[in-house]
Write an enzyme that holds these catalytic residues in place. Sequence first.
Site, short mmCIF file in Angstrom:
data_model
loop_
_atom_site.label_atom_id
_atom_site.label_comp_id
_atom_site.label_asym_id
_atom_site.label_seq_id
_atom_site.Cartn_x
_atom_site.Cartn_y
_atom_site.Cartn_z
N ASN A 9 -6.92 -1.79 -1.39
CA ASN A 9 -5.65 -2.36 -0.95
C ASN A 9 -4.80 -1.18 -0.48
OD1 ASN A 9 -3.10 -3.39 -0.59
ND2 ASN A 9 -3.02 -4.48 -2.54
N ARG A 11 -1.87 -0.88 0.32
CA ARG A 11 -0.50 -0.85 -0.19
C ARG A 11 -0.43 -0.34 -1.62
NH1 ARG A 11 2.33 -6.30 0.59
NH2 ARG A 11 4.09 -5.01 0.01
N CYS A 12 -1.58 -0.13 -2.25
CA CYS A 12 -1.64 0.31 -3.65
C CYS A 12 -1.80 1.83 -3.70
CB CYS A 12 -2.82 -0.38 -4.34
SG CYS A 12 -3.21 0.27 -5.96
N SER A 13 -0.91 2.51 -4.41
CA SER A 13 -0.97 3.97 -4.47
C SER A 13 -2.25 4.45 -5.15
CB SER A 13 0.26 4.53 -5.19
OG SER A 13 0.29 4.11 -6.54
N ARG A 16 -5.06 4.20 -2.64
CA ARG A 16 -4.97 5.28 -1.64
C ARG A 16 -5.40 6.61 -2.23
NH1 ARG A 16 0.03 2.81 -0.78
NH2 ARG A 16 1.11 4.64 -1.61
#
Length: 115
Positions: A9, A11-13, A16
Amino acid sequence: MTQASIIHNPRCSKSRQTLALLEENGCQVQIIEYLKTPLTQGEIRSILDKLAISPRELMRTKETEYKALGLDQVTDDELLIQAMVDTPKLIERPIVLIDDKAVIGRPPENVLSLL
């Protein structure tokens, strides 16, 4: 070069960070954005087998949808798997797959055990 897949995802730190860690370690990474391309029942079962965990252990139990669907009362693993198919947001992320092994990247350093 190590081939890896990541259930990701963007948008998930943590997701990433895990992806960056794989790339820093020379992995060629296939990115699977599970919110855009939901996993099938078979794919979820395969991931569960590789992780050697139960369906509930793969779920984000603090998500609003988890409570709204009453999943804390569900004891049937097949129903939990179907809930993850129907509502991909319930799946814990990131998940890294290399060969026949998998790990949840929380914390991201967990993936180093696969390399």
